[in-house]
Structure formats: C-alpha cells, structure tokens
Design a protein around this motif. Structure first.
Motif, PDB file in Angstrom:
ATOM      1  N   ARG A  67      36.217  52.891  44.005  1.00 49.76           N
ATOM      2  CA  ARG A  67      35.584  51.845  43.195  1.00 49.76           C
ATOM      3  C   ARG A  67      36.545  50.675  42.944  1.00 49.76           C
ATOM      4  O   ARG A  67      37.658  50.655  43.409  1.00 49.76           O
ATOM      5  CB  ARG A  67      35.045  52.418  41.884  1.00 49.76           C
ATOM      6  N   GLY A  68      36.021  49.691  42.218  1.00 53.21           N
ATOM      7  CA  GLY A  68      36.831  48.513  41.924  1.00 53.21           C
ATOM      8  C   GLY A  68      36.837  47.530  43.080  1.00 53.21           C
ATOM      9  O   GLY A  68      35.981  47.565  43.953  1.00 53.21           O
ATOM     10  N   THR A  69      37.823  46.634  43.080  1.00 53.99           N
ATOM     11  CA  THR A  69      37.989  45.647  44.141  1.00 53.99           C
ATOM     12  C   THR A  69      39.067  46.146  45.086  1.00 53.99           C
ATOM     13  O   THR A  69      40.129  46.598  44.645  1.00 53.99           O
ATOM     14  CB  THR A  69      38.406  44.281  43.558  1.00 53.99           C
ATOM     15  N   ASP A  83      43.301  43.081  42.558  1.00 53.83           N
ATOM     16  CA  ASP A  83      42.940  42.687  41.197  1.00 53.83           C
ATOM     17  C   ASP A  83      41.415  42.549  41.096  1.00 53.83           C
ATOM     18  O   ASP A  83      40.742  42.258  42.096  1.00 53.83           O
ATOM     19  CB  ASP A  83      43.579  41.348  40.838  1.00 53.83           C
ATOM     20  N   PRO A  84      40.849  42.728  39.915  1.00 53.00           N
ATOM     21  CA  PRO A  84      39.413  42.492  39.753  1.00 53.00           C
ATOM     22  C   PRO A  84      39.059  41.052  40.107  1.00 53.00           C
ATOM     23  O   PRO A  84      39.880  40.144  39.943  1.00 53.00           O
ATOM     24  CB  PRO A  84      39.168  42.773  38.264  1.00 53.00           C
ATOM     25  N   GLN A  87      35.691  36.703  36.487  1.00 54.39           N
ATOM     26  CA  GLN A  87      34.418  36.935  35.805  1.00 54.39           C
ATOM     27  C   GLN A  87      33.354  35.983  36.352  1.00 54.39           C
ATOM     28  O   GLN A  87      33.604  34.803  36.574  1.00 54.39           O
ATOM     29  CB  GLN A  87      34.577  36.719  34.307  1.00 54.39           C
ATOM     30  N   ILE A 128      41.423  35.644  44.660  1.00 55.97           N
ATOM     31  CA  ILE A 128      41.240  36.721  43.675  1.00 55.97           C
ATOM     32  C   ILE A 128      42.458  36.804  42.766  1.00 55.97           C
ATOM     33  O   ILE A 128      42.333  36.892  41.542  1.00 55.97           O
ATOM     34  CB  ILE A 128      40.989  38.070  44.388  1.00 55.97           C
ATOM     35  N   ARG A 131      42.560  34.070  40.258  1.00 55.19           N
ATOM     36  CA  ARG A 131      41.371  34.010  39.395  1.00 55.19           C
ATOM     37  C   ARG A 131      40.541  32.759  39.709  1.00 55.19           C
ATOM     38  O   ARG A 131      39.980  32.104  38.826  1.00 55.19           O
ATOM     39  CB  ARG A 131      41.757  34.012  37.903  1.00 55.19           C
TER      40      ARG A 131
END
Length: 211
Positions: A67-69, A83-84, A87, A128, A131
């Motif tokens: 899961r996640g990025t 990293d995620p 948003q 990513i 951000r």
C-alpha cells in the motif's frame, strides 16, 4: 514452506471496486485474503514473504499488500516506497465498457512507441518529493492508453471532460477503462462529477476528497 492448517475459511466479498476496471480490484481482494489468513492462523509471515507469495497470484498483489505510494518495477514485484502524493481531490469515472487486460498487453508494442509516450519517472518522483501536485499531474503517463483508447474512445472523452472541468491532470487507470482526474479544488471536482453523470459518458462515478 508448508503450514499445518486443518481449518478452512468462508469468504464473502462485497465488491466496491468495479470489475474489469483497471483498478486492481481482484489483486486487492487476493492481498486482503493473504493478509487476513496470515493473521487468523498466526503464520508469522513477514510482509516480504507475503509479497513473494502474492506475486504468484498477480503482478499487482505485492503493491496491494504494501500500500501507499511506491515505485513499481519489474512486473510489479520490485517496490520502492515513496513519499505520499500531495494532498488533492480525486474523481474516478468508469464508462460502461469493460476491458480485457490480456487484449491490452497482447496489443501493446512498446518498442514501436515514441519516447514521448513514456512518462518521465524521475520528474514524477521529484514532483512527489517537492509536494508539487501540478508537476506530478504534468508528468503522469500510461502507455497502455495507446491500446485501450483507440479501442474505446469514450475513455478519451472522459479525460477531456475532466480537464475541461478543472482537473490538473487526468489519466486512464491501469489497462482501463476507468479514468481518474486530479483536482486542486473540491468544488470543481464535484461539478465535474455531476457533469459526467449527466453526460452519460460514465456508468460509475466516485469522488475522494482531501487525499
């Protein structure tokens, strides 16, 4: 490794991810079963061991377990956590058509594609890390679109609709036909959702806010 399990399990699945949608619905089901059985029977398998078993069931199963990025390489079994993503608001739309993953891969000729058809993974990862949602959207790419969109032009119609309604990026998910649109503005996303429903382009529409 063999396990001395004498009991069985009854599994009832309530599907939320559409079938044949290019969204790893079957793979996420398989991952959930592997994860659940490991806990239920106290098998003690590490995540790495679960992922090694998962890839035998499907290329997307290891990612669904982790899961996640992540950066996915090989056939999906080589995963590097990232990293995620920044948003954002995500709109998902699936047209009424279904796509055979086998058909898509059989008709994908990677060596014949121009370099511009391939996403710039390094720039994508930098976006990513920084951000930078718009930078992420600008560098997205899915070479499977070169097969699926000519066979099902409605996919491009949905992408165009999302972009016209304010998405910073829109792309087909997996082998299709589902399309996801990335929005910075919630109101624009909800307006696009209603417009897609009214247009008849999409059979199923989902919204995910503040991801």
């Amino acid at each position: 490794m063999m396990f001395d399990i004498k009991e069985g399990v009854n599994i009832r699945i309530k599907k939320f991810i559409p079938v044949a949608a290019g969204m790893a619905g079957g793979s996420s089901d398989a991952a959930a079963v592997l994860f659940g059985v490991n806990k239920m029977f106290s098998l003690g398998l590490s995540m790495e061991e679960l992922m090694k078993r998962g890839v035998r069931l499907g290329a997307d199963v290891p990612y669904c377990l982790m899961r996640g990025t992540a950066l996915s390489e090989g056939i999906g079994e080589i995963l590097t956590p990232l990293d995620p993503v920044p948003q954002c608001q995500v709109l998902i739309a699936k047209p009424s058509v279904s796509v055979s993953t086998k058909f898509v891969y059989e008709n994908l000729h990677v060596n014949q594609l121009p370099k511009t058809a391939h996403p710039d993974i390094d720039r994508l990862m930098r976006a990513i890390e920084d951000r930078d949602l718009r930078g992420l959207a600008e560098n997205m790419g899915n070479i499977l679109e070169t097969v699926t969109i000519p066979a099902h032009p409605v996919i491009q119609d949905i992408k165009d609709k999302m972009m016209a309604m304010g998405a910073v990026g829109a792309m087909m998910s997996g082998s299709g036909p589902t399309v996801f649109g990335i929005f910075e503005d919630r109101e624009k996303m909800f307006a696009a959702s209603e417009a897609l429903k009214k247009s008849g382009l999409a059979k199923t529409v989902f919204v995910f806010t503040d991801l």
